[in-house]
Design a protein around this motif. Structure first.
Motif, short mmCIF file in Angstrom:
data_model
loop_
_atom_site.label_atom_id
_atom_site.label_comp_id
_atom_site.label_asym_id
_atom_site.label_seq_id
_atom_site.Cartn_x
_atom_site.Cartn_y
_atom_site.Cartn_z
N ASP A 260 -8.21 -8.14 1.93
CA ASP A 260 -9.13 -8.02 1.45
C ASP A 260 -8.47 -8.23 0.16
OD1 ASP A 260 -11.86 -7.33 0.94
OD2 ASP A 260 -11.10 -6.26 -0.51
N THR A 261 -9.95 -9.24 -0.88
CA THR A 261 -9.35 -9.90 -1.68
C THR A 261 -9.80 -9.11 -3.02
OG1 THR A 261 -11.90 -10.48 -2.36
CG2 THR A 261 -11.01 -11.98 -0.68
N LYS A 262 -9.86 -8.13 -3.23
CA LYS A 262 -9.96 -7.14 -4.34
C LYS A 262 -9.03 -6.17 -3.75
CE LYS A 262 -14.87 -7.75 -5.51
NZ LYS A 262 -16.26 -7.69 -6.03
N GLY A 263 -8.79 -5.83 -2.52
CA GLY A 263 -7.93 -4.59 -2.29
C GLY A 263 -6.65 -4.89 -1.98
N GLY A 264 -6.95 -5.83 -1.71
CA GLY A 264 -5.55 -6.47 -1.10
C GLY A 264 -4.85 -6.18 0.17
N PHE A 265 -3.54 -5.52 0.26
CA PHE A 265 -3.30 -5.28 1.90
C PHE A 265 -3.80 -3.91 1.70
CE2 PHE A 265 0.35 -8.22 1.08
CZ PHE A 265 -0.48 -9.08 1.51
N THR A 266 -4.19 -2.98 2.31
CA THR A 266 -4.91 -1.75 2.45
C THR A 266 -4.69 -0.86 3.83
OG1 THR A 266 -7.09 -2.13 3.61
CG2 THR A 266 -6.53 -2.10 1.04
N THR A 267 -4.42 0.59 3.78
CA THR A 267 -4.42 1.15 5.26
C THR A 267 -5.67 2.11 4.59
OG1 THR A 267 -2.79 2.48 6.33
CG2 THR A 267 -3.06 2.64 3.65
N ASP A 268 -5.69 3.66 5.51
CA ASP A 268 -6.59 4.21 5.76
C ASP A 268 -5.76 5.73 5.34
OD1 ASP A 268 -8.98 3.48 6.10
OD2 ASP A 268 -8.94 4.04 7.87
N MET A 269 -4.38 6.25 5.55
CA MET A 269 -3.97 6.60 5.20
C MET A 269 -2.29 7.30 4.25
SD MET A 269 -2.76 7.52 9.30
CE MET A 269 -1.77 5.71 9.17
N LEU A 270 -2.84 8.00 3.33
CA LEU A 270 -2.08 7.80 1.77
C LEU A 270 -0.48 7.71 1.95
CD1 LEU A 270 -1.76 8.49 -1.17
CD2 LEU A 270 -1.76 10.64 -0.55
N SER A 271 -0.36 8.62 3.21
CA SER A 271 1.02 8.67 3.95
C SER A 271 1.60 7.83 3.92
CB SER A 271 1.86 9.90 4.60
OG SER A 271 1.36 9.21 5.32
N ASP A 272 0.95 7.06 5.09
CA ASP A 272 1.32 5.53 5.87
C ASP A 272 1.50 4.86 4.04
OD1 ASP A 272 2.03 3.08 7.00
OD2 ASP A 272 -0.05 3.00 6.93
N GLY A 273 0.76 4.59 3.46
CA GLY A 273 0.77 3.31 2.41
C GLY A 273 1.35 3.75 1.52
N GLN A 274 2.18 5.48 0.55
CA GLN A 274 2.97 5.42 0.09
C GLN A 274 4.82 4.84 0.84
OE1 GLN A 274 2.29 9.45 0.04
NE2 GLN A 274 1.80 9.50 -2.09
N VAL A 275 5.08 4.47 1.71
CA VAL A 275 5.97 4.15 3.14
C VAL A 275 6.08 3.20 2.94
CG1 VAL A 275 6.93 4.05 5.15
CG2 VAL A 275 6.13 5.99 4.28
N LYS A 276 4.29 2.20 2.98
CA LYS A 276 5.04 0.61 3.38
C LYS A 276 4.78 0.33 1.20
CE LYS A 276 1.62 -0.56 6.18
NZ LYS A 276 1.87 0.69 7.81
N LYS A 277 4.79 0.92 -0.01
CA LYS A 277 5.13 0.96 -0.92
C LYS A 277 6.10 0.26 -1.53
CE LYS A 277 0.74 1.68 -3.21
NZ LYS A 277 0.03 2.57 -4.56
#
Length: 247
Positions: free
Chosen positions: A177-194
Motif C-alpha cells: 500500500d502507498t501509505k502502509g508500505g509492506f503489510t501483514t495481519d500478524m504482529l509476530s509475522d511482521g516482527q520476523v520480517k522486520k
C-alpha cells in the motif's frame, strides 16, 4: 506433485475409500514407500488420518478446515506464483546464505533453485521437507509449529535472526500500500520480517498483483527496503517502489 497437492489428494482419496493400503497409495500417487511414510506420519500428527497396519484410514469428523485454508492459499493464483518463484530463484548465486519466508510463493521457488552450496534459513513448515529433498543445507528456526499457518513461531526467533547475516532474503506479503508500505495481519509475522530485512544485504518481496493496493494492520517494511517481484504490470501510484516483472 508438490507436497501440499499430494496431501490434499491423499486426504480426498481416503475420505472416499475410508481405508487404503500402502501399496495402493504408492501406486495411485506414484511415490516411494519412504515418501508416503513421511506424509502419513505428518498427516497423522495433525489429526487428519490414522495409520494402521499396512495402510491408513481417514479420521471421521476430523478438523481439516485450517488445512484446507492453507491448501487454498497454495493453489490460489498458483500459475502466477510459479512465474514469480522462477524469477526469484534466478537471483540466487552459488554460496549465498538466504532467508526464505513461509509464504506460498516463496515455497514454490524452492523447486527452481539451481545455485550450489547455498544455506537456507526458513520458518516455513512445508518448506523444510522440500529443501531437504533437494539436498539444500537448511537451518530451521525453532519454536511452535503452526500448521494452519505453515509457520514456526517462537519467542526467540527474532533474536536469532538479529544475530544472522543473509546475502538475500525472500519474503511474502499480505498487502502492498502507498501509505502502509509492506503489510501483514500478524504482529509476530511482521516482527520476523522486520528482523530479516535488517539482517539482509538485499531483500525481495514476492507478491502477485492481487496484493497491490491492499493495506493490512501491521507495517513491516518501507518501499526503500525491498524490491518487489510480481507477474504482470500493475496500476500502482507510488513510483518509489522498485518492481521486477516475471515475464
Amino acid at each position: 506433485m508438490i507436497l501440499i497437492d499430494r496431501w490434499m489428494k491423499i486426504l480426498e482419496y481416503l475420505k472416499e475409500k475410508k481405508f487404503a493400503t500402502v501399496e495402493e497409495m504408492m501406486e495411485n500417487f506414484k511415490i516411494s514407500r519412504s515418501t508416503l511414510r513421511r506424509d502419513l506420519i505428518a498427516m497423522e500428527e495433525r489429526g487428519h488420518i490414522k495409520r494402521t497396519r499396512g495402510g491408513a484410514e481417514i479420521v471421521e469428523q476430523n478438523n481439516i478446515d485450517a488445512y484446507c485454508d492453507i491448501e487454498k492459499i497454495f493453489t490460489n493464483k498458483k500459475e502466477e506464483k510459479i512465474r514469480i518463484a522462477k524469477k526469484a530463484a534466478e537471483i540466487i548465486k552459488d554460496n549465498d546464505v538466504i532467508f526464505i519466508d513461509s509464504g506460498s510463493t516463496c515455497y514454490f521457488m524452492i523447486d527452481y533453485i539451481n545455485a550450489k552450496n547455498i544455506t537456507v534459513v526458513t520458518n516455513g513448515i512445508l518448506h523444510i521437507q522440500r529443501l531437504m529433498e533437494k539436498g539444500i543445507n537448511t537451518y530451521i528456526l525453532g519454536g511452535y509449529a503452526k500448521p494452519e499457518l505453515n509457520l514456526i513461531e517462537g519467542e526467540d526467533i527474532v533474536k536469532k535472526i538479529n544475530d544472522m547475516n543473509f546475502d538475500i532474503a525472500f519474503l511474502g506479503t499480505m498487502g502492498i500500500d502507498t501509505k502502509g508500505g509492506f503489510t501483514t495481519d500478524m504482529l509476530s509475522d511482521g516482527q520476523v520480517k522486520k528482523a530479516v530485512i535488517a539482517s539482509s544485504d538485499k531483500c525481495y518481496v514476492l507478491a502477485d498483483t492481487s496484493k497491490f493496493n491492499i493495506k493490512r494492520f501491521y507495517t513491516y517494511g518501507e518501499f526503500s527496503q525491498a524490491i518487489v517481484i510480481t507477474e504482470a504490470k500493475i496500476d500502482f501510484e507510488d513510483k518509489n517502489l522498485n518492481i521486477i516483472y516475471a515475464t
